[in-house]
Design an enzyme around this catalytic site. Structure first.
Site, PDB file in Angstrom:
ATOM      1  N   SER A 157       0.597  -1.202   0.159  1.00  0.00           N
ATOM      2  CA  SER A 157      -0.058   0.030   0.050  1.00  0.00           C
ATOM      3  C   SER A 157       0.811   1.423  -0.100  1.00  0.00           C
ATOM      4  O   SER A 157       2.056   1.135   0.408  1.00  0.00           O
ATOM      5  CB  SER A 157      -0.839   0.186   1.199  1.00  0.00           C
ATOM      6  OG  SER A 157      -1.484   1.262   1.540  1.00  0.00           O
ATOM      7  N   TYR A 202      -3.571  -0.544   9.806  1.00  0.00           N
ATOM      8  CA  TYR A 202      -3.195  -0.860   8.474  1.00  0.00           C
ATOM      9  C   TYR A 202      -2.119  -0.206   7.902  1.00  0.00           C
ATOM     10  O   TYR A 202      -1.267  -0.915   7.376  1.00  0.00           O
ATOM     11  CB  TYR A 202      -4.310  -0.077   7.793  1.00  0.00           C
ATOM     12  CG  TYR A 202      -4.631  -0.422   6.205  1.00  0.00           C
ATOM     13  CD1 TYR A 202      -5.204  -1.495   5.615  1.00  0.00           C
ATOM     14  CD2 TYR A 202      -3.950   0.557   5.181  1.00  0.00           C
ATOM     15  CE1 TYR A 202      -5.083  -1.729   4.448  1.00  0.00           C
ATOM     16  CE2 TYR A 202      -3.790   0.309   3.830  1.00  0.00           C
ATOM     17  CZ  TYR A 202      -4.587  -0.792   3.603  1.00  0.00           C
ATOM     18  OH  TYR A 202      -4.449  -1.229   1.987  1.00  0.00           O
TER      19      TYR A 202
HETATM   20  P1  NAP Z   1     -11.734  -5.240  -1.520  1.00  0.00           P
HETATM   21  O1  NAP Z   1     -12.450  -5.094  -2.792  1.00  0.00           O
HETATM   22  O2  NAP Z   1     -12.486  -5.143  -0.228  1.00  0.00           O
HETATM   23  O3  NAP Z   1     -10.991  -6.761  -1.521  1.00  0.00           O
HETATM   24  C1  NAP Z   1     -10.444  -7.293  -0.336  1.00  0.00           C
HETATM   25  C2  NAP Z   1     -10.597  -8.800  -0.559  1.00  0.00           C
HETATM   26  O4  NAP Z   1      -9.975  -9.442   0.545  1.00  0.00           O
HETATM   27  C3  NAP Z   1     -11.842  -9.612  -0.859  1.00  0.00           C
HETATM   28  O5  NAP Z   1     -11.851 -10.546  -1.512  1.00  0.00           O
HETATM   29  C4  NAP Z   1     -12.140  -9.875   0.729  1.00  0.00           C
HETATM   30  O6  NAP Z   1     -13.126 -10.991   0.617  1.00  0.00           O
HETATM   31  C5  NAP Z   1     -10.759 -10.493   1.088  1.00  0.00           C
HETATM   32  N1  NAP Z   1     -10.715 -10.663   2.487  1.00  0.00           N
HETATM   33  C6  NAP Z   1     -10.705  -9.655   3.358  1.00  0.00           C
HETATM   34  N2  NAP Z   1     -10.604 -10.568   4.765  1.00  0.00           N
HETATM   35  C7  NAP Z   1     -10.632 -11.814   4.575  1.00  0.00           C
HETATM   36  C8  NAP Z   1     -10.371 -12.768   5.260  1.00  0.00           C
HETATM   37  N3  NAP Z   1     -10.442 -12.791   6.676  1.00  0.00           N
HETATM   38  N4  NAP Z   1     -10.590 -14.035   4.372  1.00  0.00           N
HETATM   39  C9  NAP Z   1     -10.530 -14.245   3.287  1.00  0.00           C
HETATM   40  N5  NAP Z   1     -10.449 -13.232   2.366  1.00  0.00           N
HETATM   41  C10 NAP Z   1     -10.424 -11.882   3.017  1.00  0.00           C
HETATM   42  O7  NAP Z   1     -10.614  -4.343  -1.511  1.00  0.00           O
HETATM   43  P2  NAP Z   1      -9.347  -4.064  -2.560  1.00  0.00           P
HETATM   44  O8  NAP Z   1      -9.240  -2.671  -2.789  1.00  0.00           O
HETATM   45  O9  NAP Z   1      -9.557  -5.086  -3.696  1.00  0.00           O
HETATM   46  O10 NAP Z   1      -8.243  -4.792  -1.582  1.00  0.00           O
HETATM   47  C11 NAP Z   1      -7.140  -5.814  -1.868  1.00  0.00           C
HETATM   48  C12 NAP Z   1      -6.022  -5.432  -1.441  1.00  0.00           C
HETATM   49  O11 NAP Z   1      -5.317  -4.259  -1.801  1.00  0.00           O
HETATM   50  C13 NAP Z   1      -5.818  -5.247   0.101  1.00  0.00           C
HETATM   51  O12 NAP Z   1      -4.876  -6.037   0.520  1.00  0.00           O
HETATM   52  C14 NAP Z   1      -5.748  -3.998   0.066  1.00  0.00           C
HETATM   53  O13 NAP Z   1      -5.308  -3.574   1.524  1.00  0.00           O
HETATM   54  C15 NAP Z   1      -5.058  -3.167  -0.800  1.00  0.00           C
HETATM   55  N6  NAP Z   1      -4.913  -2.038  -1.056  1.00  0.00           N
HETATM   56  C16 NAP Z   1      -5.809  -1.426  -1.804  1.00  0.00           C
HETATM   57  C17 NAP Z   1      -5.812  -0.261  -2.137  1.00  0.00           C
HETATM   58  C18 NAP Z   1      -7.122   0.483  -2.672  1.00  0.00           C
HETATM   59  O14 NAP Z   1      -7.052   1.775  -2.968  1.00  0.00           O
HETATM   60  N7  NAP Z   1      -8.268   0.023  -3.058  1.00  0.00           N
HETATM   61  C19 NAP Z   1      -4.685   0.405  -1.829  1.00  0.00           C
HETATM   62  C20 NAP Z   1      -3.619  -0.277  -1.364  1.00  0.00           C
HETATM   63  C21 NAP Z   1      -3.733  -1.495  -1.240  1.00  0.00           C
HETATM   64  P3  NAP Z   1     -14.515 -10.231   1.184  1.00  0.00           P
HETATM   65  O15 NAP Z   1     -15.259  -9.835  -0.240  1.00  0.00           O
HETATM   66  O16 NAP Z   1     -15.369 -11.663   1.735  1.00  0.00           O
HETATM   67  O17 NAP Z   1     -14.501  -9.167   2.404  1.00  0.00           O
END
Ligand code: NAP
Length: 252
Positions: free
Chosen positions: A144, A157
């Site tokens: 991140s 986080y």
């Molecule tokens: P997202 O759409 O909320 O996806 C998160 C994923 O992680 C979902 O598939 C979620 O499943 C899964 N997850 C969360 N807790 C879990 C658990 N206990 N067991 C199994 N699966 C779990 O968000 P995203 O933005 O795509 O995030 C993906 C990654 O990118 C994360 O690591 C996040 O920190 C990172 N990130 C995102 C951003 C951004 O701006 N979006 C920026 C930097 C980093 P559920 O659908 O069941 O919750």
């Protein structure tokens, strides 16, 4: 001279949290590049399974709550059983909890650190055993901007994602002699469920867009190209890196 290849034909990938967002985009892109893909998560990834199948590649679903280390050995075992091995691991699953410092709870600390950092390390450990035995492999961690910065109201986080950067380098050092490269992608502000609250906050949304040189939120597919690169033989000499894909945010 050999030609540079981003082809992933014959590779076996495991992606966590791929039912939506960045994980879904990466899983589908890896399949489009030729890999068979196992998806591990707590929600049914029906759409992602269908999108992978449409590419002609194999898709395997592994149900697992990654908030504890309990299922991690099984996740790797089922990947190897379903795909015949494991060449690529993308540690994408993650959560975020927001609160003022004074009110931040131990529960919100543990939940984020356990899912985003502890499970990432121990799943990598389980996968690395197979990769080291076969003499090659790629581990890609989703870090991140908060691997570099402190953020606002998200201390667990920031701690977890800073830890992801550290553990990426630590694993890279130890696994390099075994032919396994470990890198991370640090996405900028990407429009997903994870950032829905920020997108909905008009003031924060405007401040964020004004600060991004590219002038827009990223979309999940913006992250996928970096994942294909790091998963491919084109990146065989790249290890221990945190690659920001952020529309220029960190360059400001
Ligand atoms: P997202 O759409 O909320 O996806 C998160 C994923 O992680 C979902 O598939 C979620 O499943 C899964 N997850 C969360 N807790 C879990 C658990 N206990 N067991 C199994 N699966 C779990 O968000 P995203 O933005 O795509 O995030 C993906 C990654 O990118 C994360 O690591 C996040 O920190 C990172 N990130 C995102 C951003 C951004 O701006 N979006 C920026 C930097 C980093 P559920 O659908 O069941 O919750």
């Amino acid at each position: 001279m050999n030609s540079i290849s981003f082809d992933l034909a014959g590779k076996r990938a495991l992606v966590t949290g791929a039912n939506t967002g960045i994980g879904q985009a990466i899983a589908v892109a890896l399949a489009q590049a030729g890999a068979d893909v196992a998806l591990a998560g707590r929600s049914e990834p029906a759409e992602t399974l269908a999108l992978i199948t449409q590419t002609g590649r194999k898709a395997v679903n592994i149900s697992a709550d990654l908030s504890t280390t309990a299922p991690l050995a099984r996740v790797v075992k089922e990947t190897v059983a379903g795909l015949g091995g494991i060449d690529i691991l993308v540690n994408n699953a993650g959560i975020i909890r927001r609160n003022d410092l004074a009110d931040f709870t131990e529960e919100d600390w543990d939940a984020v650190v356990d899912t985003n950092l502890k499970s990432l390390f121990f799943l990598s450990q389980a996968a690395a055993r197979h990769m080291a035995n076969q003499g090659n492999g790629k581990i890609i961690n989703i870090a991140s901007l908060l691997s570099f910065q402190g953020g606002i109201r998200v201390p667990s986080y920031a701690a977890a994602k800073s830890g992801v950067a550290g553990v990426t380098r630590a694993m890279a050092n130890e696994l390099a002699p075994a032919g396994v490269q470990v890198n991370a992608i640090a996405p900028g502000y990407i429009a997903t469920n994870n950032t829905a609250a920020l997108q909905a906050d008009q003031t924060r949304n405007r401040q964020i867009i004004e600060r991004i040189p590219t002038g827009r939120w990223g979309n999940p597919q913006d992250i996928a190209g970096a994942a294909i690169f790091l998963a491919s033989s084109a990146a065989d000499y790249v290890t221990g890196q945190i690659l920001a894909v952020d529309g220029g945010w960190l360059a400001r």
